[in-house]
Scaffold this active site. Sequence first.
Site, short mmCIF file in Angstrom:
data_model
loop_
_atom_site.label_atom_id
_atom_site.label_comp_id
_atom_site.label_asym_id
_atom_site.label_seq_id
_atom_site.Cartn_x
_atom_site.Cartn_y
_atom_site.Cartn_z
N LYS A 228 0.85 -1.20 0.00
CA LYS A 228 0.00 0.00 0.00
C LYS A 228 0.89 1.25 0.00
CE LYS A 228 -4.28 1.19 2.38
NZ LYS A 228 -4.91 1.15 3.70
C1 E4P Z 1 -8.18 1.57 4.02
O1 E4P Z 1 -7.46 1.17 3.14
C2 E4P Z 1 -8.08 2.93 4.60
O2 E4P Z 1 -6.85 3.12 5.17
C3 E4P Z 1 -9.19 3.10 5.60
O3 E4P Z 1 -10.39 2.64 5.00
C4 E4P Z 1 -9.34 4.50 6.13
O4 E4P Z 1 -10.52 4.55 6.91
P1 E4P Z 1 -10.85 5.76 7.91
O5 E4P Z 1 -11.08 6.97 7.11
O6 E4P Z 1 -12.09 5.30 8.63
O7 E4P Z 1 -9.67 5.89 8.82
#
Ligand code: E4P
Length: 220
Positions: A89
């Site tokens: 990622k």
């Molecule tokens: C996933 O890949 C993201 O990091 C995550 O969905 C972020 O979510 P949040 O905005 O609830 O922290």
Amino acid sequence: MLFFIDTANLDHIREAAELGILDGVTTNPSLMAKEGISGEKNILKHYRTICEIVGPGRDVSAEVIATDFKGMVAEGKQLADIHENIVVKVPMIKDGVKALAYFTEAGIKTNCTLVFSAGQAILAAKAGATYVSPFIGRIDDIGWDGMKLIREINQIYTAQAYETAILAASIRQPLHIVQSAKAGADVVTCPLSAILGLFNHPLTDIGLEKFLADYKKVNG
Ligand code: E4P
């Protein structure tokens, strides 16, 4: 639409996996910190454990901490070596896009994170990202329409025949899941609470209670 769980909590991942509908996992540094996972050795071990829980063929996104190209490449390679399920990622920044292109060339799966605009989604697709992660909830949080972005990216990716999968992220509630499916997301990643929320309907509860009561009436 694939279902990923958005957590580093092993109990939540096990519970979702046991439902038989889990296709993968996404994590981020905040989610890892929430579980108290720190130190390189423990972090890598935790990712391996997640991969083993979900089993073969289920992608697990692990995020790099470095923000420079060289650092991201080194870290990404280390993450990808942990397990075949790992997807690296990478944040939507200049060096991140360079790293995405590098990983694409090297055959390493990627997830481009922190995407908030269609323009950023085009860059991610051009770099060959496996997944692009538009953050629905965080866009809604500032009073904009997160779901509109999913529709826009879907329209562009379809028109341009980009192969990057749209991964609706920052999902906060069950309705977001339904809306993502309607908007053309390929994947939705959500906390366990949002997945479990999909089960809820009072008519299901009332109906089941009545079926069981009627059965009992004649069968004792
Ligand atoms: C996933 O890949 C993201 O990091 C995550 O969905 C972020 O979510 P949040 O905005 O609830 O922290």
